[in-house]
Design an enzyme around this catalytic site. Structure first.
Site, PDB file in Angstrom:
ATOM      1  N   SER A  98       0.576  -0.903  -0.026  1.00 49.45           N
ATOM      2  CA  SER A  98      -0.527   0.254  -0.184  1.00 49.45           C
ATOM      3  C   SER A  98       0.696   1.447  -0.158  1.00 49.45           C
ATOM      4  O   SER A  98       2.013   1.788   0.989  1.00 49.45           O
ATOM      5  CB  SER A  98      -0.933  -0.327   1.423  1.00 49.45           C
ATOM      6  OG  SER A  98      -1.268   1.506   1.471  1.00 49.45           O
ATOM      7  N   SER A 100       0.628   4.683   0.203  1.00 45.32           N
ATOM      8  CA  SER A 100      -0.197   5.431   1.616  1.00 45.32           C
ATOM      9  C   SER A 100       0.105   4.545   2.965  1.00 45.32           C
ATOM     10  O   SER A 100       0.601   5.018   4.436  1.00 45.32           O
ATOM     11  CB  SER A 100      -1.296   5.717   1.490  1.00 45.32           C
ATOM     12  OG  SER A 100      -2.358   4.563   1.519  1.00 45.32           O
ATOM     13  N   ARG A 150      -0.213   5.446  -7.673  1.00 45.69           N
ATOM     14  CA  ARG A 150       0.065   5.130  -9.566  1.00 45.69           C
ATOM     15  C   ARG A 150       0.741   5.936 -10.197  1.00 45.69           C
ATOM     16  O   ARG A 150       1.341   4.862 -11.379  1.00 45.69           O
ATOM     17  CB  ARG A 150      -1.774   5.748 -10.367  1.00 45.69           C
ATOM     18  CG  ARG A 150      -1.593   6.497 -10.098  1.00 45.69           C
ATOM     19  CD  ARG A 150      -2.780   7.242 -11.246  1.00 45.69           C
ATOM     20  NE  ARG A 150      -3.334   8.919 -11.176  1.00 45.69           N
ATOM     21  CZ  ARG A 150      -3.889  10.040 -10.467  1.00 45.69           C
ATOM     22  NH1 ARG A 150      -3.668   9.132  -8.772  1.00 45.69           N
ATOM     23  NH2 ARG A 150      -3.874  11.021 -10.366  1.00 45.69           N
ATOM     24  N   GLU A 235      -7.908   7.690 -13.592  1.00 44.50           N
ATOM     25  CA  GLU A 235      -7.650   8.273 -12.718  1.00 44.50           C
ATOM     26  C   GLU A 235      -6.788   9.366 -13.290  1.00 44.50           C
ATOM     27  O   GLU A 235      -7.153  10.876 -13.100  1.00 44.50           O
ATOM     28  CB  GLU A 235      -6.383   7.675 -12.070  1.00 44.50           C
ATOM     29  CG  GLU A 235      -7.092   6.623 -11.469  1.00 44.50           C
ATOM     30  CD  GLU A 235      -6.537   5.755  -9.537  1.00 44.50           C
ATOM     31  OE1 GLU A 235      -6.729   7.068  -9.176  1.00 44.50           O
ATOM     32  OE2 GLU A 235      -6.417   4.356  -9.951  1.00 44.50           O
ATOM     33  N   HIS A 251     -14.819 -15.353 -26.565  1.00 45.08           N
ATOM     34  CA  HIS A 251     -15.860 -16.307 -25.969  1.00 45.08           C
ATOM     35  C   HIS A 251     -17.515 -15.748 -25.268  1.00 45.08           C
ATOM     36  O   HIS A 251     -17.988 -16.311 -25.282  1.00 45.08           O
ATOM     37  CB  HIS A 251     -15.682 -17.156 -25.228  1.00 45.08           C
ATOM     38  CG  HIS A 251     -14.483 -18.360 -25.523  1.00 45.08           C
ATOM     39  ND1 HIS A 251     -14.830 -19.285 -26.246  1.00 45.08           N
ATOM     40  CD2 HIS A 251     -12.599 -17.521 -25.594  1.00 45.08           C
ATOM     41  CE1 HIS A 251     -13.164 -20.182 -26.778  1.00 45.08           C
ATOM     42  NE2 HIS A 251     -11.761 -18.944 -26.374  1.00 45.08           N
ATOM     43  N   LYS A 345     -13.245   7.037  -0.271  1.00 44.35           N
ATOM     44  CA  LYS A 345     -12.265   7.163   1.596  1.00 44.35           C
ATOM     45  C   LYS A 345     -12.610   7.697   2.138  1.00 44.35           C
ATOM     46  O   LYS A 345     -12.934   7.080   3.267  1.00 44.35           O
ATOM     47  CB  LYS A 345     -10.876   7.307   0.754  1.00 44.35           C
ATOM     48  CG  LYS A 345      -9.647   6.230   0.086  1.00 44.35           C
ATOM     49  CD  LYS A 345      -8.462   6.432   0.099  1.00 44.35           C
ATOM     50  CE  LYS A 345      -7.861   5.503  -1.122  1.00 44.35           C
ATOM     51  NZ  LYS A 345      -6.764   5.721  -1.542  1.00 44.35           N
TER      52      LYS A 345
HETATM   53  C1  F6R Z   1      -4.083   6.864  -6.440  1.00 48.31           C
HETATM   54  C2  F6R Z   1      -4.405   5.479  -6.997  1.00 48.31           C
HETATM   55  C3  F6R Z   1      -5.171   4.375  -5.837  1.00 48.31           C
HETATM   56  C4  F6R Z   1      -4.922   4.279  -4.945  1.00 48.31           C
HETATM   57  C5  F6R Z   1      -5.592   3.005  -4.448  1.00 48.31           C
HETATM   58  C6  F6R Z   1      -4.928   2.786  -2.331  1.00 48.31           C
HETATM   59  O1  F6R Z   1      -3.065   7.335  -7.178  1.00 48.31           O
HETATM   60  O2  F6R Z   1      -3.650   4.671  -7.896  1.00 48.31           O
HETATM   61  O3  F6R Z   1      -5.642   3.590  -7.417  1.00 48.31           O
HETATM   62  O4  F6R Z   1      -3.331   3.323  -5.253  1.00 48.31           O
HETATM   63  O5  F6R Z   1      -6.555   3.810  -3.325  1.00 48.31           O
HETATM   64  O6  F6R Z   1      -3.827   3.200  -2.186  1.00 48.31           O
HETATM   65  P1  F6R Z   1      -2.459   2.829  -1.334  1.00 48.31           P
HETATM   66  O7  F6R Z   1      -1.753   2.796  -3.311  1.00 48.31           O
HETATM   67  O8  F6R Z   1      -2.148   3.813  -1.210  1.00 48.31           O
HETATM   68  O9  F6R Z   1      -2.742   1.380  -0.855  1.00 48.31           O
END
Ligand code: F6R
Length: 351
Positions: A98, A100, A150, A235, A251, A345
């Site tokens: 993750s 973040s 991303r 995005e 298919h 979120k």
């Molecule tokens: C934002 C992005 C989102 C996050 C996802 C998970 O740039 O690409 O798809 O990657 O919401 O968040 P993280 O990566 O922080 O676990």
């Protein structure tokens, strides 16, 4: 829409998304190198690897899993949800990825993996996941990256590759990484913002996508690249897109090319092809594209560049990132903020 107006780009792109895309070859290289220095779990015998992550943190895992398919003798499963499968236990390595470190689905799987006695590695830039890993003595692969998740796809991919290599699950792929980085730098000479539309295939493709419903189709080891293109169109350009994988689409999806006809006439189908794909899949891509054209649907195709699978994956991914960026510019939309996702979120966190 003037995709050569760099001054306008600078006004729209408030957080230098283009700098992140330009920096992807270096990021991939760096991630692979620093990954070789990070700590490993004590337990080293697994029957399976589960990589848990969402969105920008999950796509690197998809790409690694499909790249390593021919080289690794244990299953790698990418998990984008809360509950771990029943079979995940002491014989499983759970990689919690993750950017973040605060994504609730990933934190949930981390807790479950702890309860089940899985070996764990945590990959993040900080957040709750880093705190938990420190407290629990779990190997923490913390990297420094201060932009949107991303844009860290080089990290999520390169770190995982280095992890598999360090664990002895694959033989070293240094040469392939070098080759991919080199091929990415080569294709960048045609894709950058200063290359005019007349010579820039990513700008031209973005022009074709403007105002259209986009579907991206790929097969084999490029299937996750189709998913990446879709995610980047969503995005960066805040535009609708979907992905389809072949052979499966032949298919079922093909049968749906009749209705609703007005919407299908506004569709743009993009195909991603590479010489290393299974020869039947290569035939399928060509034939499927023909079927779309026969139905009157607009199509385009790119062929991945460079030698070898890793170069194919990364050159086609990079093409998609530039193309999604130019689509954002065409719509006049800042590619970095994602207010709807952020609001969602927060809403989820409050219930
Ligand atoms: C934002 C992005 C989102 C996050 C996802 C998970 O740039 O690409 O798809 O990657 O919401 O968040 P993280 O990566 O922080 O676990």
């Amino acid at each position: 829409m003037n995709l050569d107006d760099i001054t306008a780009f600078q006004q729209i792109d408030s957080q230098d998304m283009i700098g992140q895309i330009n920096g992807l070859p270096d990021q991939l290289n760096r991630a692979y190198e620093i990954g070789k220095t990070f700590p490993l779990p004590e337990k080293r015998k697994f029957h399976s690897v589960l990589i848990s992550g969402m969105g920008g943190s999950a796509i690197g895992a998809d790409l690694v899993a499909s790249y390593l398919q021919d080289n690794i003798s244990l299953p790698i499963i990418v998990h984008r949800d809360y509950e771990l499968p029943r079979w995940a236990g002491e014989d499983t390595l759970l990689v919690a990825s993750s950017h973040s470190g605060n994504t609730e689905e990933t934190l949930w799987t981390y807790d479950q993996a702890r309860q089940r006695g899985c070996a764990i590695v945590a990959i993040c830039t900080g957040g709750k996941l880093a705190d938990l890993a420190r407290k629990d003595g779990v190997p923490l692969w913390q990297f420094d990256h201060r932009h949107a998740p991303r844009t860290a796809v080089g990290f999520s991919f390169g770190l995982l590759l280095a992890l598999f290599e360090q664990l002895g699950l694959i033989s070293p792929v240094e040469q392939e990484v070098d080759e991919a980085v080199h091929a990415m730098r080569n294709v960048q000479t045609n894709l950058g913002i200063d290359v005019p539309v007349t010579h820039n295939p990513a700008k031209r493709m973005a022009g074709q996508l403007f105002g259209r419903w986009v579907v991206v189709l790929a097969a084999d080891y490029l299937a996750p690249v189709a998913r990446r293109w879709k995610g980047q169109i969503n995005e960066l350009a805040k535009a609708w897109a979907q992905f389809e994988f072949l052979p499966e689409a032949d298919h079922n999806t093909l049968a749906g090319l009749e209705n609703p006809s007005a919407m299908l006439m506004n569709m743009m189908a993009l195909f991603i092809q590479a010489p290393g794909m299974n020869s039947r899949n290569q035939k399928r891509i060509e034939l499927t594209r023909e079927m779309f054209m026969t139905q009157g649907i607009n199509t385009d195709m790119i062929v991945a560049r460079g030698e070898g699978k890793l170069a194919h994956i990364w050159t086609s991914l990079l093409f998609g990132d530039y193309m999604a960026y130019y689509l954002a510019m065409a719509y006049g939309i800042d590619p970095t903020p994602i207010p709807i996702l952020d609001a969602f979120k927060s809403e989820m966190a409050s219930v």
